[in-house]
Scaffold this motif. Structure first.
Motif, PDB file in Angstrom:
ATOM      1  N   VAL A   1       0.804  -1.225   0.000  1.00 20.60           N
ATOM      2  CA  VAL A   1       0.000   0.000   0.000  1.00 20.60           C
ATOM      3  C   VAL A   1       0.836   1.273   0.000  1.00 20.60           C
ATOM      4  CG1 VAL A   1      -2.017  -1.043   1.112  1.00 20.60           C
ATOM      5  CG2 VAL A   1      -0.245  -0.031   2.516  1.00 20.60           C
ATOM      6  N   TYR A   2       2.132   1.179   0.274  1.00 25.82           N
ATOM      7  CA  TYR A   2       2.944   2.405   0.220  1.00 25.82           C
ATOM      8  C   TYR A   2       3.660   2.538  -1.113  1.00 25.82           C
ATOM      9  CZ  TYR A   2       2.057   1.965   5.164  1.00 25.82           C
ATOM     10  OH  TYR A   2       1.444   1.805   6.362  1.00 25.82           O
ATOM     11  N   GLY A   3       3.167   1.808  -2.114  1.00 26.46           N
ATOM     12  CA  GLY A   3       3.737   1.959  -3.432  1.00 26.46           C
ATOM     13  C   GLY A   3       4.732   0.872  -3.786  1.00 26.46           C
ATOM     14  N   ASN A   4       4.470  -0.328  -3.288  1.00 28.33           N
ATOM     15  CA  ASN A   4       5.364  -1.435  -3.626  1.00 28.33           C
ATOM     16  C   ASN A   4       4.703  -2.333  -4.666  1.00 28.33           C
ATOM     17  OD1 ASN A   4       6.970  -3.649  -3.764  1.00 28.33           O
ATOM     18  ND2 ASN A   4       6.898  -4.141  -1.565  1.00 28.33           N
ATOM     19  N   ARG A   5       5.144  -2.171  -5.910  1.00 26.01           N
ATOM     20  CA  ARG A   5       4.535  -2.946  -6.996  1.00 26.01           C
ATOM     21  C   ARG A   5       4.944  -4.412  -6.959  1.00 26.01           C
ATOM     22  NH1 ARG A   5       2.261  -0.602 -11.301  1.00 26.01           N
ATOM     23  NH2 ARG A   5       2.880  -2.383 -12.542  1.00 26.01           N
ATOM     24  N   GLN A   6       6.013  -4.692  -6.224  1.00 26.89           N
ATOM     25  CA  GLN A   6       6.507  -6.080  -6.184  1.00 26.89           C
ATOM     26  C   GLN A   6       5.742  -6.932  -5.175  1.00 26.89           C
ATOM     27  OE1 GLN A   6       8.673  -6.774  -8.523  1.00 26.89           O
ATOM     28  NE2 GLN A   6       8.503  -4.591  -8.986  1.00 26.89           N
ATOM     29  N   ALA A   7       4.936  -6.284  -4.328  1.00 22.27           N
ATOM     30  CA  ALA A   7       4.230  -7.018  -3.283  1.00 22.27           C
ATOM     31  C   ALA A   7       3.270  -8.029  -3.900  1.00 22.27           C
ATOM     32  CB  ALA A   7       3.468  -6.045  -2.394  1.00 22.27           C
ATOM     33  N   ARG A   8       3.080  -9.129  -3.187  1.00 18.44           N
ATOM     34  CA  ARG A   8       2.148 -10.146  -3.669  1.00 18.44           C
ATOM     35  C   ARG A   8       1.246 -10.605  -2.543  1.00 18.44           C
ATOM     36  NH1 ARG A   8       4.712 -13.935  -8.314  1.00 18.44           N
ATOM     37  NH2 ARG A   8       5.811 -12.277  -9.422  1.00 18.44           N
TER      38      ARG A   8
ATOM     39  N   LEU B   1      -8.870  -7.985  -3.410  1.00 17.48           N
ATOM     40  CA  LEU B   1      -7.412  -8.106  -3.406  1.00 17.48           C
ATOM     41  C   LEU B   1      -6.851  -6.826  -4.000  1.00 17.48           C
ATOM     42  CD1 LEU B   1      -7.047 -11.731  -4.846  1.00 17.48           C
ATOM     43  CD2 LEU B   1      -6.758 -11.031  -2.470  1.00 17.48           C
ATOM     44  N   SER B   2      -5.849  -6.246  -3.347  1.00 18.13           N
ATOM     45  CA  SER B   2      -5.294  -5.002  -3.871  1.00 18.13           C
ATOM     46  C   SER B   2      -3.783  -5.026  -3.744  1.00 18.13           C
ATOM     47  CB  SER B   2      -5.882  -3.818  -3.091  1.00 18.13           C
ATOM     48  OG  SER B   2      -5.068  -2.681  -3.276  1.00 18.13           O
ATOM     49  N   ILE B   3      -3.108  -4.544  -4.781  1.00 17.51           N
ATOM     50  CA  ILE B   3      -1.655  -4.401  -4.716  1.00 17.51           C
ATOM     51  C   ILE B   3      -1.307  -3.013  -5.231  1.00 17.51           C
ATOM     52  CG2 ILE B   3       0.561  -5.201  -5.636  1.00 17.51           C
ATOM     53  CD1 ILE B   3      -0.769  -8.009  -5.748  1.00 17.51           C
ATOM     54  N   ASP B   4      -0.578  -2.268  -4.449  1.00 17.10           N
ATOM     55  CA  ASP B   4      -0.146  -0.927  -4.823  1.00 17.10           C
ATOM     56  C   ASP B   4      -1.325  -0.094  -5.327  1.00 17.10           C
ATOM     57  OD1 ASP B   4       1.390   1.242  -5.365  1.00 17.10           O
ATOM     58  OD2 ASP B   4       2.166   0.486  -7.275  1.00 17.10           O
ATOM     59  N   GLY B   5      -2.476  -0.250  -4.705  1.00 14.70           N
ATOM     60  CA  GLY B   5      -3.614   0.574  -5.076  1.00 14.70           C
ATOM     61  C   GLY B   5      -4.483   0.003  -6.177  1.00 14.70           C
ATOM     62  N   TRP B   6      -3.965  -0.905  -6.970  1.00 13.41           N
ATOM     63  CA  TRP B   6      -4.785  -1.554  -7.988  1.00 13.41           C
ATOM     64  C   TRP B   6      -5.547  -2.664  -7.293  1.00 13.41           C
ATOM     65  CZ3 TRP B   6      -4.879   1.073 -12.361  1.00 13.41           C
ATOM     66  CH2 TRP B   6      -3.800   1.934 -12.614  1.00 13.41           C
ATOM     67  N   TYR B   7      -6.783  -2.826  -7.655  1.00 10.08           N
ATOM     68  CA  TYR B   7      -7.544  -3.811  -6.900  1.00 10.08           C
ATOM     69  C   TYR B   7      -8.514  -4.600  -7.776  1.00 10.08           C
ATOM     70  CZ  TYR B   7     -11.439  -0.540  -7.116  1.00 10.08           C
ATOM     71  OH  TYR B   7     -12.421   0.287  -7.547  1.00 10.08           O
TER      72      TYR B   7
ATOM     73  N   ARG C   1       0.434  -7.303 -12.886  1.00  9.13           N
ATOM     74  CA  ARG C   1       0.965  -7.514 -14.229  1.00  9.13           C
ATOM     75  C   ARG C   1       0.537  -6.287 -15.003  1.00  9.13           C
ATOM     76  NH1 ARG C   1      -0.591 -13.215 -16.108  1.00  9.13           N
ATOM     77  NH2 ARG C   1      -2.626 -12.238 -16.188  1.00  9.13           N
ATOM     78  N   GLY C   2       1.479  -5.382 -15.231  1.00 10.95           N
ATOM     79  CA  GLY C   2       1.107  -4.079 -15.773  1.00 10.95           C
ATOM     80  C   GLY C   2       0.289  -3.373 -14.711  1.00 10.95           C
ATOM     81  N   ASP C   3      -0.897  -2.921 -15.115  1.00 14.03           N
ATOM     82  CA  ASP C   3      -1.754  -2.264 -14.146  1.00 14.03           C
ATOM     83  C   ASP C   3      -2.944  -3.145 -13.793  1.00 14.03           C
ATOM     84  OD1 ASP C   3      -0.136  -0.102 -13.966  1.00 14.03           O
ATOM     85  OD2 ASP C   3      -1.203   1.050 -15.504  1.00 14.03           O
ATOM     86  N   ASP C   4      -2.775  -4.423 -13.958  1.00 20.94           N
ATOM     87  CA  ASP C   4      -3.840  -5.357 -13.641  1.00 20.94           C
ATOM     88  C   ASP C   4      -3.395  -6.294 -12.559  1.00 20.94           C
ATOM     89  OD1 ASP C   4      -6.094  -4.858 -15.093  1.00 20.94           O
ATOM     90  OD2 ASP C   4      -5.221  -5.722 -16.945  1.00 20.94           O
ATOM     91  N   ILE C   5      -4.338  -6.723 -11.756  1.00 21.02           N
ATOM     92  CA  ILE C   5      -4.023  -7.741 -10.761  1.00 21.02           C
ATOM     93  C   ILE C   5      -4.191  -9.099 -11.428  1.00 21.02           C
ATOM     94  CG2 ILE C   5      -4.699  -8.761  -8.582  1.00 21.02           C
ATOM     95  CD1 ILE C   5      -4.610  -6.228  -7.503  1.00 21.02           C
ATOM     96  N   ALA C   6      -3.140  -9.879 -11.412  1.00 22.71           N
ATOM     97  CA  ALA C   6      -3.248 -11.238 -11.938  1.00 22.71           C
ATOM     98  C   ALA C   6      -3.420 -12.173 -10.759  1.00 22.71           C
ATOM     99  CB  ALA C   6      -1.980 -11.592 -12.704  1.00 22.71           C
ATOM    100  N   VAL C   7      -4.426 -13.037 -10.831  1.00 22.67           N
ATOM    101  CA  VAL C   7      -4.651 -14.019  -9.786  1.00 22.67           C
ATOM    102  C   VAL C   7      -4.463 -15.377 -10.428  1.00 22.67           C
ATOM    103  CG1 VAL C   7      -6.266 -14.915  -8.078  1.00 22.67           C
ATOM    104  CG2 VAL C   7      -6.312 -12.499  -8.665  1.00 22.67           C
ATOM    105  N   THR C   8      -3.441 -16.101  -9.966  1.00 27.14           N
ATOM    106  CA  THR C   8      -3.198 -17.402 -10.585  1.00 27.14           C
ATOM    107  C   THR C   8      -3.143 -18.482  -9.522  1.00 27.14           C
ATOM    108  OG1 THR C   8      -0.827 -17.044 -10.460  1.00 27.14           O
ATOM    109  CG2 THR C   8      -1.900 -16.469 -12.523  1.00 27.14           C
TER     110      THR C   8
END
Lengths: 271, 236
Positions: free
Chosen positions: B182-189, B200-206, B226-233
């Motif tokens: 939430v503090y701007g970490n795009r690598q978070a999973r 589910l939200s990562i770096d503000g994208w949800y 993945r880009g600006d999309d949340i990928a759920v696999t």
């Protein structure tokens, strides 16, 4: 050593008061001295279910505020001499309960009874928090239905954070009691299964109370179902739950649809 | 002896202030772009409330500019200024700005707030955030906020939320909301043994439960950007 047990749920209408009366009476029948305490200040019901509504003079709020002695407010049951009721006030609201006052009352009840059963109001506000505040154990009453289960999950969170026991770092003993269980509807997947409920709440099971018309009948008669119709399946399930609360190892039976063929043909309903 | 002229009191003071504004870049055809915006707003009502919004209009004509500004106004989005190739669209439209600097949206804080998180109340991310281990189930109504990773050994109840600066690991069923990075970490999973998450939200994208692929529900999954999309696999 006295035990304070709170009967709670979060959601209203799931059977807290019925459960308080039924388990309180079952424990008293097992020879324990028991007091059932109505914490639903403003919307008291336990006096009706216990059949004592015409004998209420003083109530919990009077005792908490010191305007009456505990002895004056306690009402002895007419059927069991070791079963008492401490009624709630109908004219006041939950803000009349102070934490210090409730503590004094609970401490005094502890010294006089084996079991203090607190009937919590619905909700998560002051009344419910006061009811659970000094408890040693909790019975969480849940219907096999999603909103009831989620509210119970919320209440368990409060039991683990807002009670004196939790604040001291001790663990509160918690039991789930599933009420209004309908075997036939569960078989048709119209209700959450017992496994689903226990999986979501990750708490041990105290009992499964089958849906029964006897419960309403007992309420209207002003008698706990465990005294009014001891042979009723719901009453039996309550008595088994009370034995488990006492620490006995009673095998759990899943209430099934017990209607006979004749009943089915005649369209009669179970219990 | 010097005679001093009376000192004139300063009555007007000018100060320079800088704010971060959101910049919207409408695309032609306008109707389709507005449709997309409406869909997005349905998910995040109130996102633009009280926020300065700029328009990037490029080579748009004055008529197009009027159309865009009024269409946004109808949606409650107030345009503070316009960036465009032209010098001025004339009176009735917001002023044209020049010389903007691109800033990364402040550590995605705004996006977190838009979905109801008060990320601004949380402390700034420490240098090496430690992970938080929770051995109990997280119950409905509970909110766990931690700047590093959050590890939950039990389940996470419906109506509860985990908010982590780092990644989130749930070894039971995840039925609540999980917001990682939430503090701007795009690598978070986000990892969980059983995905029944509300959000589910990562770096503000949800992604909400409704948007999720049914095939990933009830399964062990990981979620990542993945880009600006949340990928759920699925993990298995």
């Amino acid at each position: 050593m006295a035990k304070v047990v709170v009967i709670t749920s979060g959601k209203g209408g799931v059977g807290k008061t019925t459960t308080t009366a039924a388990i309180g009476a079952a424990l008293a029948r097992a020879g324990k001295s028991v007091v059932v305490v109505d914490f639903d200040v403003g919307l008291r019901n336990l006096d009706l279910v216990m059949g004592a509504e015409r004998r209420v003079v003083f109530d919990l709020v009077n005792v908490v505020q010191g305007t009456a002695k505990l002895n004056q407010a306690l009402i002895r049951d007419k059927r069991l001499e070791n079963l008492y009721l401490l009624p709630a006030s109908q004219t006041r609201d939950k803000d009349a309960l102070t934490e210090e006052g409730v503590k004094v009352v609970i401490d005094e009840l502890r010294s006089r009874f084996d079991y203090v059963i607190c009937d919590s109001p619905a909700g998560i506000e002051r009344g419910a928090q006061m009811a659970m505040r000094f408890a040693d154990e909790a019975v969480i009453v849940t219907n096999p239905e999603v909103s009831s289960v989620r509210d119970s999950d919320r209440i368990i969170g409060l039991l683990d954070s807002r009670t004196l026991k939790a604040e001291r770092g001790e663990t509160m003993v918690k039991h789930v009691l599933i009420t209004r269980y309908d075997g036939a509807r569960a078989a048709r997947s119209e209700m959450l299964s017992i496994d689903d409920v226990l999986d979501i709440l990750s708490t041990t099971l105290l009992g499964i109370i089958p849906e029964s018309e006897g419960v309403l009948r007992a309420s209207n008669m002003g008698a706990p179902i465990t005294l009014n119709e001891p042979a009723n399946p719901a009453a039996k399930a309550y008595m088994e739950a009370a034995r488990r609360l006492l620490g006995e190892d009673v095998p759990m039976t899943l209430p099934s649809d017990r209607r006979g063929l004749l009943d089915r043909l005649l369209g009669r309903r179970a219990a | 002896m010097t005679s001093a002229a009376p000192v004139r009191k300063k009555t007007i003071r000018f100060k320079a202030r800088s704010f971060t504004a959101f910049s919207l870049a409408p695309e032609r055809p306008l109707a389709a772009w507005l449709d997309e915006l409406d869909g997005w707003l349905a998910n995040s009502p109130g996102f633009f409330t009280g926020r300065p919004v700029l328009l990037e209009l490029g080579n748009a004509s004055g008529r197009e500019a009027v159309e865009v500004v009024s269409a946004l106004g109808k949606r409650g989005i107030r345009v503070y200024a316009i960036e465009a190739d032209t010098e001025d669209f004339g009176a009735g439209l917001p002023p044209v700005l020049k010389g903007a600097k691109t800033v990364s949206a402040e550590r995605s804080q705004d996006v977190d707030e838009a979905i109801g998180r008060g990320a601004s109340e949380a402390p700034a991310v420490p240098e090496a955030a430690k992970s938080l281990m929770i051995e109990q189930p997280v119950r409905s109504g509970q909110s766990v906020i931690h700047s590093g990773d959050i590890i939950v050994l039990g389940s996470v109840g419906s109506g509860s939320e985990l908010i982590a600066g780092g990644s989130i690991h749930v070894y039971g069923a995840l039925r609540g909301r999980a917001l990682a990075g939430v503090y701007g970490n795009r690598q978070a999973r986000i990892f969980c043994r059983r995905n029944e998450a509300e959000l589910l939200s990562i770096d503000g994208w949800y992604q909400t439960a409704e948007d999720m692929d049914l095939a990933t529900r009830g399964r062990a999954v990981q979620a990542y950007l993945r880009g600006d999309d949340i990928a759920v696999t699925a993990l298995e």
